[in-house]
Scaffold this active site. Structure first.
Site, PDB file in Angstrom:
ATOM      1  N   SER A  40       0.829  -1.213   0.000  1.00 10.90           N
ATOM      2  CA  SER A  40       0.000   0.000   0.000  1.00 10.90           C
ATOM      3  C   SER A  40       0.861   1.259   0.000  1.00 10.90           C
ATOM      4  CB  SER A  40      -0.974   0.002   1.182  1.00 10.90           C
ATOM      5  OG  SER A  40      -0.287  -0.113   2.407  1.00 10.90           O
ATOM      6  N   GLU A  41       2.005   1.231   0.718  1.00 13.17           N
ATOM      7  CA  GLU A  41       2.980   2.323   0.622  1.00 13.17           C
ATOM      8  C   GLU A  41       4.400   1.799   0.766  1.00 13.17           C
ATOM      9  OE1 GLU A  41      -0.467   5.001   1.128  1.00 13.17           O
ATOM     10  OE2 GLU A  41       0.129   3.246   2.295  1.00 13.17           O
ATOM     11  N   THR A  42       5.294   2.457   0.053  1.00 12.82           N
ATOM     12  CA  THR A  42       6.730   2.287   0.256  1.00 12.82           C
ATOM     13  C   THR A  42       7.303   3.655   0.562  1.00 12.82           C
ATOM     14  OG1 THR A  42       6.857   0.379  -1.234  1.00 12.82           O
ATOM     15  CG2 THR A  42       8.905   1.567  -0.803  1.00 12.82           C
TER      16      THR A  42
ATOM     17  N   HIS B 295       1.494   4.344   8.638  1.00 15.93           N
ATOM     18  CA  HIS B 295       2.162   3.063   8.873  1.00 15.93           C
ATOM     19  C   HIS B 295       3.546   3.023   8.239  1.00 15.93           C
ATOM     20  CE1 HIS B 295       0.941   1.754   4.804  1.00 15.93           C
ATOM     21  NE2 HIS B 295       1.772   0.744   4.952  1.00 15.93           N
TER      22      HIS B 295
END
Length: 266
Positions: A47-49, A75
């Site tokens: 979902s995110e890096t 997160h």
């Protein structure tokens, strides 16, 4: 110790592997372009890096979904701070300053928790006319808008949150591509429950969403007449967060665990 070309996968808001929300973390230099970051995030397909760029005593941080850059991510911030502490780039007793497009973030370690100081999002109560039952499976009792195009639906009960069945195509057609749904908890262990959907960002359901608490913490603190809260995100992986109001800021606490590291070969 900083290792060039290393990328880490961290489960954030979790105290055991395969829970919480996985994020990629990579330490980069000035030569790493935004295009390269986006390609790596697409390859990671999380979902995110997050990408950390050392800047004097601080770090700049950028966040990418598989589809686009976003200004703030809870997160991935937690995961990044966890890696900074784990690699010894900061002592456990030292705070970390991260310069994000969504604002400056101060991170500290409190025993086994990482505490993040985030901006508090404003809330505006709004009216929307949609076939919510068809779109989501329930009709909200209140609707709010907040920063970055997020809409908040307050449900009558925890069950409506747990059993919501979102139609992502209809969500996008009706301007609900960034949607939080939330309800008061009927448990003594938690104050409220939530789920988050972001099909506009290429993320149908986010497992655990720290930045959502920039809006949900002030909302539920006011409703429950409290200054600190425990929340539970009802995703498949689940997530537990401790949050509090700190003036015009929101403090978000959680745990994280590194589950893998890899080396970029290009």
């Amino acid at each position: 110790m900083m290792q060039k070309n290393k990328i880490y996968q961290v489960d954030a808001f979790a105290d055991k592997p395969f829970r919480g929300n996985p994020a990629g973390v990579m330490i980069v230099d000035e030569q790493t372009s935004g295009e390269m970051m986006q390609n790596i995030a697409m390859e990671m397909n999380l979902s995110e890096t997050a990408f950390l760029l050392p800047a004097g005593d601080d770090f700049r941080i950028r966040y990418f979904t598989p589809a686009k850059e976003v200004p703030l991510c809870g997160h991935a911030t937690l995961a990044s701070a966890h890696i900074i502490y784990e690699l010894g780039l900061r002592k456990q007793t030292e705070s970390i300053k991260l310069e994000a497009k969504g604002g400056d973030l101060i991170i500290s370690k409190e025993r086994d928790l990482i505490a993040m100081n985030f901006p508090k999002y404003p809330l505006t109560k709004i009216d929307l006319e949609n076939d919510f039952v068809r779109i989501l499976g329930f009709k909200p009792i209140e609707i709010y808008s907040t920063l970055y195009d997020w809409i908040i639906f307050v449900a009558e009960s925890q069950d409506e949150i747990q059993h919501a069945v979102p139609n992502y195509e209809l969500m996008l057609e009706n301007g609900l591509g960034h949607l939080m749904i939330t309800a008061r908890s009927n448990s003594d262990n938690f104050d409220f429950f939530l789920r988050c959907f972001a099909p506009a960002l290429g993320i149908n359901e986010d497992p655990v969403t720290g930045s959502a608490h920039c809006a949900l913490t002030p909302l539920w603190c006011e409703k429950l007449n409290k200054t600190s809260l425990n929340s539970y995100q009802l995703s498949k992986r689940t997530g537990i967060l401790k949050t509090a109001i700190a003036g015009d800021r929101v403090e978000i606490k959680g745990k994280a665990i590194t589950v893998m590291e890899a080396e970029l070969k290009i």
